[in-house]
Write an enzyme that holds these catalytic residues in place. Sequence first.
Site: not given
Length: 119
Positions: A10-11
């Site tokens: 997840c960024s």
Amino acid sequence: MITIYHNPRCSKSRGACELITTSYDLADEPVEIIEYLQQPLSATALKALNAMLGCPVRDMLRDTESVYQDLGLDNPNLTDAQLYEAIEKHPILMQRPIVVRGGRAVIGRPPENVKALFD
């Protein structure tokens, strides 16, 4: 101690980790990173985490995940216990990242939310 419930794919989660290590953790506190998809939290641990967040348990849920719809978690009649159980069984449902420090927690979406733990 700073604890980050993290999903490395997840960024936003990666961004929160980076902000903590480069900008906010000026005292070099120990940082524990828990990849909660590999180490799912129990319903009891989720309840304690939710108490630190101070929000409705529904705020901990990712309603964009397909399993959310598959399980009918949009049903307003579900109890908190049922929602904790769903997250326990399907950890992908948990918002990410969640950062804990000093008995308080925030959901790091956006990553800048973690700043509140360092004020």
